[in-house]
Scaffold this active site. Structure first.
Site, PDB file in Angstrom:
ATOM      1  N   ASP A   1       0.812  -1.220   0.000  1.00 29.59           N
ATOM      2  CA  ASP A   1       0.000   0.000   0.000  1.00 29.59           C
ATOM      3  C   ASP A   1       0.843   1.267   0.000  1.00 29.59           C
ATOM      4  O   ASP A   1       0.318   2.367  -0.096  1.00 29.59           O
ATOM      5  CB  ASP A   1      -0.958   0.011   1.186  1.00 29.59           C
ATOM      6  CG  ASP A   1      -0.242   0.061   2.526  1.00 29.59           C
ATOM      7  OD1 ASP A   1       0.926  -0.351   2.598  1.00 29.59           O
ATOM      8  OD2 ASP A   1      -0.858   0.497   3.518  1.00 29.59           O
TER       9      ASP A   1
ATOM     10  N   TYR B   1      10.200   4.767   1.708  1.00 31.51           N
ATOM     11  CA  TYR B   1      11.326   3.903   2.065  1.00 31.51           C
ATOM     12  C   TYR B   1      12.646   4.369   1.449  1.00 31.51           C
ATOM     13  O   TYR B   1      13.710   3.925   1.883  1.00 31.51           O
ATOM     14  CB  TYR B   1      11.031   2.456   1.661  1.00 31.51           C
ATOM     15  CG  TYR B   1      10.085   1.775   2.613  1.00 31.51           C
ATOM     16  CD1 TYR B   1      10.564   1.015   3.680  1.00 31.51           C
ATOM     17  CD2 TYR B   1       8.716   1.898   2.464  1.00 31.51           C
ATOM     18  CE1 TYR B   1       9.700   0.404   4.563  1.00 31.51           C
ATOM     19  CE2 TYR B   1       7.837   1.291   3.345  1.00 31.51           C
ATOM     20  CZ  TYR B   1       8.328   0.544   4.394  1.00 31.51           C
ATOM     21  OH  TYR B   1       7.467  -0.056   5.281  1.00 31.51           O
TER      22      TYR B   1
END
Length: 477
Positions: free
Chosen positions: A166, A247
């Protein structure tokens, strides 16, 4: 339709069930099978499902099983979200790297390689069992590292495996809202996104022929309204000319992220491990008549029964700590991000489209070419092989996920993707073939490691932490 969840005792399973009970996915499913090798965790999550808020009428029937062949028989869809080694394994993934001065994170860098070495072998077993017991079923993979695991399974299941996360979808939705061009769910026309799982960039946000992304990147006020804008800041985003997946903070700010994790005293994995060590026994203890967890499905009212309330409080606490090392001191997550409801919506949207409920456009992990060939022809991300699993917008229909063509990534983006993809493929070879040498090469070649000496120390540390890892290798160590 019958859905089986491998890892049915997992913490986030109630999010899937909640989405199946109300809203656009209600009525999609007739039976939900929870499969797990840990009966205690199955019982605890069963208690949460039975205490779910809202009326009991119309909910999918729930079956629990610890026998894989039985759980797979007659199944149309499989969701896989397993964690070999449990949360204690995540603690070791993080700590072994941190002890060597490296980033200690669950899916990124050394910890992600270690996690993949544990998760790929049992996921291959699951895929082979599906081929035997439900060959027409689809596998929707949540098991991390999602891109690596999905690529490892393509030789077994072909296009019938799709990886989801997601993170990319959330980035696109938040950016579109901040830019004042919100997107309808399941529509990605004009969206440009390329990358690998947990390593991607939003490079275009085109609506009515105009790209709204440059204006957003130049507007510090709007950037401050969503997490990625605050995380990376205007100067870096303007230099990049795109919005990175959250990330990528671990690549762009490696030293800062590592120092922040060390300063926290307790890693994210250690925090979750401690939380679950208390939570699951408490959930298992919330039993109704004759020891049935939760006493059977009931009208739970607005707040649900006791097991659900325990779980939901833990879920919110867990969401509050997500990527805490990347946020400023005292900075809280946005309330809408704490509400939950991300990856399960993606998974169920995929399931509905595969089942003939209308096409949907979603960012997914799938082979770069629709025919999954090694060459560069007809690929979604130019510069990466056709059989490499990438994370890109896809159109999902009953015959699978079709990756949509993207622009060729600029040099710095493509170079990083290629380096990480090389380490992913070495890791897949190590896990699938028992090749310890490939594992050493994967650690040494990862851009967050880059050292043969550190690679040897990392692998030795993970072998000491995980007794089964040495047994994976073809040649005794």
């Amino acid at each position: 339709m019958r859905l089986m969840i491998a890892g049915g005792g997992g913490f986030r399973v109630p999010l899937v069930y909640r989405a199946l009970c109300a809203g656009p996915f209600a009525g999609l499913l007739g039976e939900l099978v929870l499969y797990d090798v840990d009966p205690g965790r199955l019982g605890a999550i069963g208690a949460v499902l039975r205490d779910m808020p809202g009326p009991a009428a119309g909910r999918p029937a729930v079956v629990v099983s610890s026998e894989l062949s039985q759980a797979l028989a007659g199944t149309d869809m499989v969701f896989a979200a397993i964690r070999p080694g449990g949360t204690a394994g995540r603690v070791a993934d993080e700590r072994v790297a941190l002890n060597l001065g490296l980033l200690g994170q669950e899916t990124t860098g050394a910890g992600g390689i270690s996690y993949a070495l544990r998760s790929i072998p049992p996921m291959l077993e699951l895929a082979r069992a599906m081929r035997d017991h439900c060959p027409d079923a689809w596998l929707i993979n949540f098991t991390n590292p999602a891109g690596m695991v999905t690529e490892a399974l393509v030789p077994v299941l072909g296009r019938r495996v799709i990886g989801i996360c997601d993170s990319a979808s959330g980035l696109v939705q938040r950016a579109a809202k901040a830019a004042g061009v919100p997107l309808a769910e399941g529509v990605l026309d004009g969206v440009g996104y390329f990358g690998l799982n947990h390593l991607g960039w939003l490079y275009r946000l085109q609506v009515s022929g105009k790209d709204a992304l440059p204006g957003l990147l130049a507007d510090e006020t709007r950037l401050a309204t969503f997490e990625e804008g605050r995380l990376f800041g205007g100067p870096l985003l303007q230099r990049l000319g795109c919005l990175p997946n959250e990330y990528l903070y671990y690549y762009y700010e490696t030293a800062r992220a590592t120092a922040a994790i060390r300063a926290m005293g307790e890693t994210r994995g250690a925090s979750i491990h401690a939380q679950q060590a208390v939570l699951y026994p408490r959930l298992a203890g919330v039993s109704g008549p004759e020891g049935v967890p939760g006493g059977g499905a009931h009208d739970g009212g607005a707040s649900g029964g006791p097991a659900y309330r325990l779980w939901d409080a833990a879920r919110r606490s867990r969401e509050e700590g997500y990527l805490a090392e990347a946020r400023g001191q005292g900075e809280d997550r946005d309330e809408e991000d704490l509400a939950g409801g991300g990856y399960e919506r993606v998974a169920l949207a995929v399931m509905r489209a595969l089942a003939g409920g209308g096409t949907a456009q979603l960012i997914l992990n799938t082979p770069n070419s629709p025919v999954a060939v090694p060459g560069d022809a007809d690929v979604a991300v130019p510069g990466l092989p056709g059989d490499a699993v990438v994370e890109v917008p896809c159109t999902v229909a009953p015959d699978g996920a079709l990756p949509l063509p993207q622009s060729r990534p600029a040099g710095q983006f493509l170079t990083l993707m290629r380096r990480v993809k090389d380490t992913e493929r070495l890791t897949i070879r190590a896990a699938g073939n028992g090749d310890r040498g490939a594992a050493l090469q994967a650690f040494a070649g990862h851009p967050l490691i880059g050292s043969e000496d550190l690679a040897a120390k990392l692998l030795a540390g993970y072998e000491a932490a995980f007794s089964g890892l040495r047994g994976l290798w073809r040649d005794p160590v």
